[in-house]
Every structure is written in structure tokens, then in C-alpha cells.
Design a protein around this motif. Structure first.
Motif, PDB file in Angstrom:
ATOM      1  N   GLY A  32       0.621  -1.210   0.108  1.00 54.82           N
ATOM      2  CA  GLY A  32       0.047   0.062  -0.154  1.00 54.82           C
ATOM      3  C   GLY A  32       0.788   1.350  -0.104  1.00 54.82           C
ATOM      4  O   GLY A  32       2.102   1.145  -0.377  1.00 54.82           O
ATOM      5  N   LYS A  33       0.302   2.315   0.577  1.00 52.47           N
ATOM      6  CA  LYS A  33       0.843   3.711   0.315  1.00 52.47           C
ATOM      7  C   LYS A  33       0.926   4.374   1.700  1.00 52.47           C
ATOM      8  O   LYS A  33      -0.025   4.140   2.536  1.00 52.47           O
ATOM      9  N   VAL A  34       2.160   4.929   2.184  1.00 51.40           N
ATOM     10  CA  VAL A  34       2.292   5.617   3.572  1.00 51.40           C
ATOM     11  C   VAL A  34       2.927   6.938   2.984  1.00 51.40           C
ATOM     12  O   VAL A  34       4.176   6.831   2.754  1.00 51.40           O
ATOM     13  N   CYS A  35       2.258   8.090   3.213  1.00 54.05           N
ATOM     14  CA  CYS A  35       2.863   9.354   2.973  1.00 54.05           C
ATOM     15  C   CYS A  35       2.508  10.420   3.957  1.00 54.05           C
ATOM     16  O   CYS A  35       1.240  10.411   4.323  1.00 54.05           O
ATOM     17  N   THR A  36       3.289  11.300   4.022  1.00 56.27           N
ATOM     18  CA  THR A  36       2.989  12.367   4.951  1.00 56.27           C
ATOM     19  C   THR A  36       2.182  13.623   4.222  1.00 56.27           C
ATOM     20  O   THR A  36       1.819  14.711   4.718  1.00 56.27           O
ATOM     21  N   PHE A  37       2.061  13.438   2.717  1.00 56.46           N
ATOM     22  CA  PHE A  37       1.259  14.019   1.981  1.00 56.46           C
ATOM     23  C   PHE A  37       0.323  13.267   1.193  1.00 56.46           C
ATOM     24  O   PHE A  37       0.371  11.891   1.401  1.00 56.46           O
ATOM     25  N   ASP A  38      -0.802  13.782   0.716  1.00 58.03           N
ATOM     26  CA  ASP A  38      -1.698  13.012  -0.192  1.00 58.03           C
ATOM     27  C   ASP A  38      -2.085  13.815  -1.136  1.00 58.03           C
ATOM     28  O   ASP A  38      -3.162  14.481  -1.474  1.00 58.03           O
ATOM     29  N   CYS A  39      -0.937  13.961  -2.016  1.00 61.11           N
ATOM     30  CA  CYS A  39      -1.179  14.636  -3.182  1.00 61.11           C
ATOM     31  C   CYS A  39      -2.121  14.437  -4.307  1.00 61.11           C
ATOM     32  O   CYS A  39      -2.437  13.205  -4.625  1.00 61.11           O
ATOM     33  N   ILE A  40      -3.035  15.161  -4.737  1.00 60.67           N
ATOM     34  CA  ILE A  40      -4.136  14.782  -5.584  1.00 60.67           C
ATOM     35  C   ILE A  40      -3.549  14.346  -7.152  1.00 60.67           C
ATOM     36  O   ILE A  40      -4.468  13.858  -7.703  1.00 60.67           O
ATOM     37  N   TYR A  41      -2.196  14.585  -7.224  1.00 62.32           N
ATOM     38  CA  TYR A  41      -1.679  14.042  -8.546  1.00 62.32           C
ATOM     39  C   TYR A  41      -1.015  12.712  -8.303  1.00 62.32           C
ATOM     40  O   TYR A  41      -0.194  12.322  -9.171  1.00 62.32           O
ATOM     41  N   CYS A  42      -0.932  12.050  -6.918  1.00 62.97           N
ATOM     42  CA  CYS A  42       0.048  11.056  -6.639  1.00 62.97           C
ATOM     43  C   CYS A  42      -0.368  10.114  -7.609  1.00 62.97           C
ATOM     44  O   CYS A  42      -1.396   9.417  -7.715  1.00 62.97           O
ATOM     45  N   GLU A  43       0.931   9.271  -8.364  1.00 63.00           N
ATOM     46  CA  GLU A  43       0.563   8.045  -9.121  1.00 63.00           C
ATOM     47  C   GLU A  43       0.384   6.899  -8.383  1.00 63.00           C
ATOM     48  O   GLU A  43      -0.284   5.990  -8.819  1.00 63.00           O
ATOM     49  N   ASN A  88       6.329   4.137  -2.465  1.00 64.26           N
ATOM     50  CA  ASN A  88       5.044   4.037  -2.147  1.00 64.26           C
ATOM     51  C   ASN A  88       4.909   5.296  -0.892  1.00 64.26           C
ATOM     52  O   ASN A  88       4.189   4.811  -0.081  1.00 64.26           O
ATOM     53  N   GLY A  89       5.369   6.348  -1.004  1.00 64.05           N
ATOM     54  CA  GLY A  89       5.415   7.258  -0.115  1.00 64.05           C
ATOM     55  C   GLY A  89       6.657   7.885   0.361  1.00 64.05           C
ATOM     56  O   GLY A  89       7.527   7.872  -0.571  1.00 64.05           O
ATOM     57  N   GLU A  90       6.594   8.493   1.351  1.00 68.85           N
ATOM     58  CA  GLU A  90       7.693   9.400   2.035  1.00 68.85           C
ATOM     59  C   GLU A  90       8.871   8.529   2.425  1.00 68.85           C
ATOM     60  O   GLU A  90       8.545   8.142   3.499  1.00 68.85           O
ATOM     61  N   SER A 121      12.340  13.158  -1.874  1.00 68.98           N
ATOM     62  CA  SER A 121      11.515  13.307  -0.467  1.00 68.98           C
ATOM     63  C   SER A 121      10.785  14.607  -0.771  1.00 68.98           C
ATOM     64  O   SER A 121      10.867  15.516  -1.500  1.00 68.98           O
ATOM     65  N   ASN A 122       9.565  14.529   0.190  1.00 72.28           N
ATOM     66  CA  ASN A 122       8.667  15.537  -0.243  1.00 72.28           C
ATOM     67  C   ASN A 122       9.107  16.924   1.207  1.00 72.28           C
ATOM     68  O   ASN A 122       8.145  17.829   1.262  1.00 72.28           O
ATOM     69  N   SER A 123      10.110  16.392   1.675  1.00 72.88           N
ATOM     70  CA  SER A 123      10.766  17.567   2.689  1.00 72.88           C
ATOM     71  C   SER A 123      10.107  17.603   3.994  1.00 72.88           C
ATOM     72  O   SER A 123      10.706  18.420   4.865  1.00 72.88           O
ATOM     73  N   LEU A 143      14.496  17.583  -3.210  1.00 73.31           N
ATOM     74  CA  LEU A 143      13.353  17.817  -2.214  1.00 73.31           C
ATOM     75  C   LEU A 143      12.450  18.620  -3.080  1.00 73.31           C
ATOM     76  O   LEU A 143      12.619  19.511  -3.657  1.00 73.31           O
ATOM     77  N   LYS A 144      10.922  18.394  -2.544  1.00 73.98           N
ATOM     78  CA  LYS A 144       9.649  19.023  -3.066  1.00 73.98           C
ATOM     79  C   LYS A 144       9.453  20.406  -2.652  1.00 73.98           C
ATOM     80  O   LYS A 144       9.404  20.492  -1.449  1.00 73.98           O
ATOM     81  N   LEU A 145       9.178  20.974  -3.573  1.00 74.12           N
ATOM     82  CA  LEU A 145       8.502  22.408  -3.335  1.00 74.12           C
ATOM     83  C   LEU A 145       7.670  22.999  -4.563  1.00 74.12           C
ATOM     84  O   LEU A 145       8.205  23.393  -5.471  1.00 74.12           O
TER      85      LEU A 145
HETATM   86  S1  SF4 Z   1       3.295  12.308  -4.695  1.00 80.66           S
HETATM   87 FE1  SF4 Z   1       4.912  11.891  -3.266  1.00 80.66          FE
HETATM   88  S2  SF4 Z   1       4.590  13.335  -1.745  1.00 80.66           S
HETATM   89 FE2  SF4 Z   1       2.799  13.199  -3.130  1.00 80.66          FE
HETATM   90  S3  SF4 Z   1       1.522  11.834  -2.021  1.00 80.66           S
HETATM   91 FE3  SF4 Z   1       2.571  10.705  -3.433  1.00 80.66          FE
HETATM   92  S4  SF4 Z   1       4.442   9.974  -2.636  1.00 80.66           S
HETATM   93 FE4  SF4 Z   1       3.357  11.520  -1.011  1.00 80.66          FE
END
Ligand code: SF4
Length: 260
Positions: A32-43, A88-90, A121-123, A143-145
Motif C-alpha cells: 500500500g501507500k504511506v505518505c505525509t502528503f496526499d497529493c491529488i496528482y500522486c501516481e 509508495n510514499g515518503e 523526498s517531500n521535505s 526535495l519537493k517544493l
Molecule cells: S506524490 Fe509523493 S509526496 Fe505526494 S502523496 Fe505521492 S508519494 Fe507522497
């Protein structure tokens, strides 16, 4: 929609738009996926749709599987250009991240000394001293910005932690003293929730450029959506738009690549 959930802890090699022949290291669970973001564009899809019940891979497991894969690639004379922490995430969420970086550098030196170690990394955890120290050791600290607007980040990158602040992340980026590459995704359109997600507008570009200049990274990577996104309404930034942004970064004296 089609999402990508990567095997763990090693996947690929894959041909990366931005990095070359890349052997992936996924420090998140493989189910699965574990991330500190939940980007609406995340693949990988939305966090809520891909909850995981497994543990993070351990330091020992990552080292063992990475070494086995590098041995296999060496025997086939197909060594990677880059060892890339992604998946699958950060990656910095993994509690063994600093130790895994040390192991990876050791194995890189033993099997493919020309390969770079890259972390995408999403920083969000760059303020943690051990994460900072580990990121300082890698070749490409990416690093993501996506913007400097907290409002945009809240709606598009959707940090899971309420303490997230773009200002704090920017200060954390400056602490790398140039030893970082900023990655920024540009896109357009209106989300399925009716949110204008266009960060190609001058109102976003100008303050982002100003901040990039202040952070003074050794490089910038800009890109746009490449695959299907969990929010189906998002649109790619055009090649001309990305090229124009890239040229403005380069004009500030900072190397910049654009991927379409
Ligand atoms: S795109 Fe990257 S930072 Fe954003 S939710 Fe997906 S894994 Fe996390």
C-alpha cells in the motif's frame, strides 16, 4: 484509473525521465501507500484507498535485498546509473532511514561506484537532525517544493501533519547550504473538488522563483504530470510553459531541467 504500488524494498531497474537507469529502493511497505502528503496528482493514488497493514522494511532486509540485486545486475553487466529512494510514499518516514543510507552508500561503493544515490523526498522531515545528516551524505538530495503558498499546498499536496508550514520547509531547505535539488511539479486545471490547481500562473511562478533564489539549491528539476492521476481532472503544464520557467531559473544562475 491505474495506480502504481511498487514492490518493497527493491524495485526496477526502471528508466527514469529525470535520473537515467534507476534502481528503486522503496522504504515503505509493499502492500500500500504511506505518505505525509496526499497529493491529488500522486501516481500511487489517494492515501485512503491504499492503506497498508505491513511494517516498514528493516535496515537488514533492505541491505540484504539491495546487495542481492546489485550482484545480479553486476553479473549481467547492467549496473544502474542511480540508486533512487522513492516508491509508495515518503522515504524518510522509515525509522531506519539514516542507517539505510549508510548501508546503501557502502554497497554502492562496493558494486557500482559510479552510480549516484538519490533521494526523492517531500521535505516534511528535513528538520529531524538524523534525516538532515543522512540527506547531506547522498549525491542527489531532491526535495519537493511545488509552491510557496500554504493554501495551495493544503489543497493540492494535502499534508497529513497539521504542523506543516511552507515557511518552515523553506528555512529547512536553506540549512542544506546549497546541497539540494528542488523538485517542483507544475500543472493546470480544476480539480474534481472545484479547486483551481494552476501553479503555472505568474502569481505562483514569481514568488517561487524568488524563494528558489533565496534557497540557492545546486539544481532544480521541474516536471509535470506523466501518468494517470487519482483526480482525473488535472492537466499537464505544456512544454512551452515548462521551458519558460526553466529558462528563468537558469537566468538566475541555477541549473534547471524540465521533464514533460
Ligand atoms: S506524490 Fe509523493 S509526496 Fe505526494 S502523496 Fe505521492 S508519494 Fe507522497
Amino acid at each position: 484509473m491505474s495506480t502504481i504500488i511498487y514492490p518493497s524494498p527493491i524495485f526496477g531497474p526502471v528508466k527514469s525521465r529525470r535520473l537515467g537507469i534507476s534502481l528503486g529502493i522503496n522504504l515503505l511497505p509493499g502492500d500500500g501507500k504511506v505518505c505525509t502528503f496526499d497529493c491529488i496528482y500522486c501516481e500511487c493514488g489517494f492515501n485512503k484507498d491504499f492503506r497498508t497493514k505491513s511494517a516498514f522494511p528493516t535496515r537488514e532486509e533492505v541491505a540484504e535485498k539491495l546487495e542481492a540485486k546489485l550482484k545480479e545486475m553486476k553479473a549481467a553487466n547492467e549496473l544502474p546509473d542511480v540508486l533512487t529512494f522513492a516508491g509508495n510514499g515518503e522515504p524518510t518516514q522509515n525509522p531506519y532511514f539514516p542507517e539505510v543510507i549508510d548501508d546503501t552508500i557502502r554497497l554502492r561503493n562496493a558494486y557500482c561506484s559510479n552510480a549516484k544515490v538519490s533521494v526523492l523526498s517531500n521535505s516534511t522531515f528535513i528538520h529531524r537532525p538524523k534525516v538532515y545528516e543522512a540527506l547531506m551524505k547522498v549525491d542527489n538530495n531532491i526535495l519537493k517544493l511545488d509552491t510557496i503558498s500554504d493554501d495551495y499546498i493544503d489543497k493540492v499536496d494535502r499534508p497529513v501533519l497539521p504542523s506543516y508550514s511552507a515557511k518552515k520547509i523553506i528555512e529547512g531547505m536553506k540549512a542544506f547550504k546549497g546541497n539540494l535539488i528542488i523538485q517542483t511539479l507544475f500543472m493546470k486545471g480544476t480539480s474534481q473538488d472545484g479547486i483551481d490547481v494552476d501553479n503555472v500562473k505568474e502569481a505562483f511562478i514569481a514568488p517561487w522563483l524568488e524563494t528558489v533564489k533565496e534557497i540557492a539549491p545546486r539544481g532544480v528539476m521541474i516536471y509535470t504530470i506523466a501518468r494517470e492521476t487519482p483526480d482525473p481532472n488535472l492537466q499537464k503544464a505544456t512544454k512551452d510553459e515548462l521551458d519558460a520557467i526553466r529558462d528563468r531559473v537558469i537566468a538566475m544562475g541555477i541549473p534547471c531541467s524540465a521533464s514533460y
